[in-house]
Enzyme design. Structure first.
Site, short mmCIF file in Angstrom:
data_model
loop_
_atom_site.label_atom_id
_atom_site.label_comp_id
_atom_site.label_asym_id
_atom_site.label_seq_id
_atom_site.Cartn_x
_atom_site.Cartn_y
_atom_site.Cartn_z
N ASP A 130 -39.81 -5.71 -4.82
CA ASP A 130 -40.47 -4.88 -3.83
C ASP A 130 -39.45 -3.92 -3.22
O ASP A 130 -38.88 -4.18 -2.17
CB ASP A 130 -41.08 -5.78 -2.75
CG ASP A 130 -42.14 -5.05 -1.96
OD1 ASP A 130 -42.48 -3.92 -2.35
OD2 ASP A 130 -42.62 -5.61 -0.96
N TYR A 188 -34.77 -2.98 -15.16
CA TYR A 188 -35.79 -3.69 -15.95
C TYR A 188 -36.43 -2.89 -17.08
O TYR A 188 -37.38 -3.33 -17.67
CB TYR A 188 -36.88 -4.24 -15.02
CG TYR A 188 -37.44 -3.24 -14.02
CD1 TYR A 188 -38.11 -2.09 -14.43
CD2 TYR A 188 -37.29 -3.45 -12.65
CE1 TYR A 188 -38.62 -1.19 -13.52
CE2 TYR A 188 -37.79 -2.55 -11.72
CZ TYR A 188 -38.45 -1.43 -12.17
OH TYR A 188 -38.94 -0.53 -11.26
N CYS A 215 -32.43 -15.40 35.29
CA CYS A 215 -31.63 -15.19 36.50
C CYS A 215 -32.36 -14.39 37.56
O CYS A 215 -31.76 -14.01 38.57
CB CYS A 215 -30.30 -14.52 36.13
SG CYS A 215 -30.50 -12.82 35.61
N GLU A 227 -41.64 -10.74 -15.87
CA GLU A 227 -40.52 -10.42 -14.96
C GLU A 227 -41.01 -10.49 -13.53
O GLU A 227 -42.21 -10.47 -13.28
CB GLU A 227 -40.02 -8.99 -15.23
CG GLU A 227 -39.54 -8.78 -16.63
CD GLU A 227 -39.34 -7.31 -16.96
OE1 GLU A 227 -39.33 -6.48 -16.04
OE2 GLU A 227 -39.20 -7.01 -18.15
N LYS A 254 -50.24 -9.23 -8.65
CA LYS A 254 -49.73 -9.20 -7.27
C LYS A 254 -50.04 -10.50 -6.54
O LYS A 254 -51.16 -11.00 -6.61
CB LYS A 254 -50.39 -8.05 -6.51
CG LYS A 254 -50.10 -6.68 -7.12
CD LYS A 254 -48.98 -5.98 -6.42
CE LYS A 254 -49.54 -5.17 -5.29
NZ LYS A 254 -48.58 -4.22 -4.74
N CYS A 314 -32.17 -7.23 30.78
CA CYS A 314 -31.72 -7.79 32.03
C CYS A 314 -30.33 -7.20 32.27
O CYS A 314 -29.43 -7.40 31.46
CB CYS A 314 -31.63 -9.32 31.96
SG CYS A 314 -30.67 -10.00 33.33
N CYS A 316 -35.98 -11.12 35.13
CA CYS A 316 -35.39 -11.94 34.07
C CYS A 316 -35.80 -13.40 34.25
O CYS A 316 -35.66 -13.96 35.34
CB CYS A 316 -33.87 -11.80 34.14
SG CYS A 316 -33.04 -12.88 32.96
N LYS A 373 -41.70 -8.81 -9.92
CA LYS A 373 -41.99 -7.46 -9.44
C LYS A 373 -41.24 -7.27 -8.12
O LYS A 373 -41.63 -7.79 -7.08
CB LYS A 373 -43.49 -7.27 -9.24
CG LYS A 373 -43.86 -5.82 -8.95
CD LYS A 373 -45.35 -5.64 -8.96
CE LYS A 373 -45.78 -4.19 -8.82
NZ LYS A 373 -45.15 -3.45 -7.75
N CYS A 402 -25.98 -13.68 34.11
CA CYS A 402 -27.18 -14.23 33.46
C CYS A 402 -26.74 -15.21 32.36
O CYS A 402 -26.07 -14.81 31.40
CB CYS A 402 -27.97 -13.06 32.89
SG CYS A 402 -29.49 -13.55 32.08
S1 IVH Z 1 -41.94 -1.71 -15.21
C1 IVH Z 1 -44.09 1.63 -17.32
N1 IVH Z 1 -40.92 -3.86 -14.13
O1 IVH Z 1 -43.52 -1.60 -9.68
C2 IVH Z 1 -43.32 0.53 -16.72
N2 IVH Z 1 -41.78 -2.19 -12.69
O2 IVH Z 1 -46.36 -0.54 -9.70
C3 IVH Z 1 -43.30 0.61 -15.25
N3 IVH Z 1 -41.52 -2.69 -10.29
O3 IVH Z 1 -42.99 1.82 -10.26
C4 IVH Z 1 -42.31 -0.15 -14.54
N4 IVH Z 1 -40.52 -4.63 -10.56
O4 IVH Z 1 -41.20 0.51 -9.01
C5 IVH Z 1 -41.52 -2.68 -13.91
N5 IVH Z 1 -39.94 -5.81 -13.33
C6 IVH Z 1 -40.53 -4.63 -13.10
C7 IVH Z 1 -40.79 -4.14 -11.80
C8 IVH Z 1 -41.42 -2.91 -11.62
C9 IVH Z 1 -40.97 -3.75 -9.69
C10 IVH Z 1 -42.14 -1.55 -9.59
C11 IVH Z 1 -41.72 -0.20 -10.10
C12 IVH Z 1 -42.97 0.46 -10.53
C13 IVH Z 1 -44.02 -0.28 -9.77
C14 IVH Z 1 -45.32 -0.23 -10.50
#
Ligand code: IVH
Length: 686
Positions: free
Chosen positions: A117, A224, A408, A113, A311, A423, A405, A115, A429
């Site tokens: 942010d 998720y 102008c 999946e 990451k 300005c 500025c 991740k 301007c």
């Molecule tokens: S699973 C035990 N799935 O990443 C399972 N986490 O560093 C834990 N996060 O606290 C979560 N996308 O805030 C999971 N597809 C994803 C995610 C995800 C972002 C975040 C989440 C978690 C942190 C872990």
């Protein structure tokens, strides 16, 4: 309409709106236009306002917020909210696969999946109703932020289909990049501190105590992780897909992988494709699919052994700072922009980067000729995050902020406590004038589609348009044949554009059509500082005409709901300027709408016509914001302070004793929430 009919229609509308929300947010497959959707919503808002007794807590109209949480309640998680182990290399992923095989002794299906942010959130659903939303906190207990979460439109308040009686689903609340940029732009214009990235902005939003303000942030959420005792399947993937049938927003970017190679393919695909997503991701999450295998693998103190996060490397580059330009925006704000030795970053060549303001230049101590680090964060424009001082040439010159500025030559000003230089020459301007014109014609303002930045520039350069009222003096003779020769950036050849018959007529048609634009948008289009779309709507609804607004003094404006010092001052200053008063007169002569028309305020009733009403205290059935909306929709006006002009006070629990005393002394009518609902009707037949 009888109250029986209203009740029936309200139910129908709610079902329809929920269905369309589901199609839009979860399936990404809407079957009606935004306009049609808005019509349904408006009908529901009006009906509920006319018959407030039939409003239920799960109505889609109740996402505008209004609840104030003074202190977020701490809630212990039913299942601890763990974090994930981080990995940064292929070797570590291979190691994770090896370990998983060893611990389970079997074939493993992985689920990959994105991740996201953002900020982790756990949603509890009881009997298909959103019962509670809790942040991660320390993993054991978090903040209950249900009121704020309810403002996120992609989170269903009510589920559909064969959902389990009770379960939790976790996910990530985030702010899409576009919303983030807009939010920061607004904050910049208001002189408020900027958010460093979309994640901070999302986290900050969930902590706001007033959910009305949260409702204005375009937050979104991907879910998720399903947790519960009665889930339909014995694995992560199937339950996740099933959750989508219950109306929950599960990301479509999920893949089952059988080998590490497939995992690597997923990772490398998204490492590039992430820039095309409208939101930030910082990696990929790899999970073991089978619950039986997950149980076999178990947890460490902090994280599950059955999942890891891969990451992405932050995209960073270093290059030389060649020079700094200072750009003047529509509001007169001056932004320093760095010109860089071109460098490849995240797939694009970067030549320029924002340096934001004088404080940031000072903090970074950046000098011309320095080797600087450039990063691409959530923002579209890359930013300079640091200086490699070891490579600083001996003659590197410190950067002084300009005093006048660049457009102008007017001396710049910097207001107390604000980071930005301005300005002040608003009327003379060039970029400010052009910026004002561009704002005026933009889609959300006067919506003159046939004009754009380029054409505005041509009109301005030819001396035809110097202020927004000049647009209405244009005619075919001056437009036809108008020419401009320009060379586009990076293009050697000069190009010529000229207005032919069709262009000229299109422009004139667009200008003509703008005379139908409603007053609230005209007010927004004027570009009064701090009067954005929301404030303009508020003012238009309150004053209903520009003449009444122009007569309002500072004290009176301060009494209007949600109008603070800064806005009040800015409005008074705008109308004090004789140039602006003349401008308004010319717009009036041109036939622009300077008062609210009938179609703008389709009221639920006139029961509170022109009544000045104060809402005070805490209510049980509706939030304070909802009561205010009911007042407006039934023709009344919300005022913040009690005075002899107040017609009525709707008093909830804990109304301030001073206000109460004053109201009694002035003989102002005081009614309860229930009396108010009864007054508007709809309750008697129940
Ligand atoms: S699973 C035990 N799935 O990443 C399972 N986490 O560093 C834990 N996060 O606290 C979560 N996308 O805030 C999971 N597809 C994803 C995610 C995800 C972002 C975040 C989440 C978690 C942190 C872990």
């Amino acid at each position: 309409m009888t109250s029986g009919e209203a009740k029936q229609r309200i139910r129908e509308l709610k079902d329809q709106i929920n269905e369309h929300n589901y199609r839009y947010y979860v399936l990404a497959d809407p079957v009606i236009t935004d306009y049609e959707f808005d019509q349904l919503m408006e009908e529901l808002i009006r009906l509920e306002a006319g018959f407030p007794a039939f409003t239920t807590a799960d109505s889609p109209t109740r996402r505008v917020g209004g609840e104030i949480t003074r202190e977020f309640r701490q809630v212990v998680h039913a299942y601890p909210m763990l974090s994930l182990g981080n990995t940064y290399s292929q070797e570590e992923v291979i190691e994770f696969d090896r370990r998983s095989q060893k611990l389970t002794g079997g074939e493993i299906v992985y689920v990959c999946e994105l991740k996201y942010d953002g900020v982790a959130i756990g949603l509890r659903y009881d009997q298909g109703r959103l019962a509670m939303a809790v942040t991660r906190g320390d993993g054991v207990q978090g903040d209950e932020v249900t009121a704020n979460i309810k403002t996120i439109r992609s989170i269903p308040l009510l589920l559909r289909g064969d959902f389990p009686a009770a379960f939790e689903i976790r996910g990530e609340v985030f702010l899409p990049r576009e919303g983030f940029n807009k939010l920061n732009q607004e904050r910049e214009e208001m002189g408020e501190p900027l958010f460093a990235n979309p994640r901070n902005a999302a986290a900050g939003s969930l902590k706001i105590q007033d959910s009305t303000l949260v409702a204005r942030r375009p937050l979104d959420c991907f879910l998720y992780h399903v947790l519960g005792e009665q889930l339909p399947f014995d694995n992560h993937y199937d339950n996740l897909m099933k959750a989508r049938d219950w109306g929950l927003k599960v990301s479509p970017y999920v893949a089952k992988c059988l080998t590490v190679e497939e995992i690597f393919d997923f990772i490398s695909y998204w490492n590039k494709a992430r820039y095309e997503l409208p939101f930030d991701i910082d990696g990929v999450v790899i999970k073991v699919n089978s619950y039986a295998q997950q149980t076999e693998m178990g947890f460490t103190a902090k994280s599950p052994r059955w999942a890891i996060a891969y990451k992405f490397q932050a995209e960073k580059a270093s290059t030389r700072l060649l020079s700094i330009d200072f750009q003047v925006g529509r509001t007169g704000a001056v932004t320093p922009v760095a010109n860089l030795d071109p460098v490849l970053l995240a797939g694009t060549t970067v030549k320029r980067a924002s340096l934001h303001n004088a404080d940031i230049i000072k903090k970074l101590d950046v000098r011309i000729g320095d080797t600087v680090f450039v990063e691409k964060g959530g923002e579209i424009i890359p930013k300079i995050t640091g200086v490699d001082e070891s490579l600083r040439p001996a003659d590197a010159a410190p950067v002084g902020f300009i005093r006048v500025c660049p457009e102008c030559s007017t001396p710049l000003i910097r207001k107390e406590g604000e980071a930005i230089h301005y300005c002040p020459n608003e009327e003379g301007c060039p970029p400010q004038i052009k910026g004002k014109l561009e704002h005026f014609i933009s889609r959300r303002a006067m919506n003159m589609e046939s004009l754009g930045e380029g054409k505005i520039e041509m009109l301005y350069d030819n001396g035809l348009v110097k202020d927004v009222a000049d647009l209405y003096d244009l005619n075919y003779q001056v437009l036809f044949g108008l020419e401009k020769i320009y060379s586009a950036e990076g293009d050697k050849k000069e190009k010529k554009i000229s207005f032919r018959d069709k262009t000229a007529n299109n422009i004139l048609d667009g200008i003509e059509a703008s005379k139908e634009v409603p007053f609230s948008r005209v007010l927004f289009a004027l570009g009064i500082r701090y009067v954005g779309e929301t404030v303009a709507k508020k003012l238009a609804r309150h004053y209903r005409s520009i003449d009444r607004l122009m007569q309002a003094d500072y004290m009176e404006l301060m009494l209007v709901e949600e109008i603070g010092e800064k806005i009040a001052e800015s409005i008074v200053a705008f109308f004090r300027d004789p140039g602006n008063v003349r401008l308004i007169e010319r717009l009036r002569e041109a036939g622009i709408r300077l008062k609210t028309g009938k179609e703008e305020v389709v009221l639920a009733s006139n029961k509170l016509e022109n009544k000045a009403i104060v809402v005070s205290g805490v209510f049980s059935r509706f939030s304070r914001e909802e009561i205010k909306r009911l007042i407006e929709l039934n023709g009344g006006r919300n005022v913040a302070g009690v005075s002899s002009k107040t017609d009525m006070i709707i008093a909830g629990a804990n109304m301030g004793p001073k206000k109460l005393e004053l109201a009694r002394a002035l003989g102002v009518k005081i009614i309860s929430e229930e009396e108010f609902v009864r007054m508007l009707g709809g309750a008697d037949s129940e």
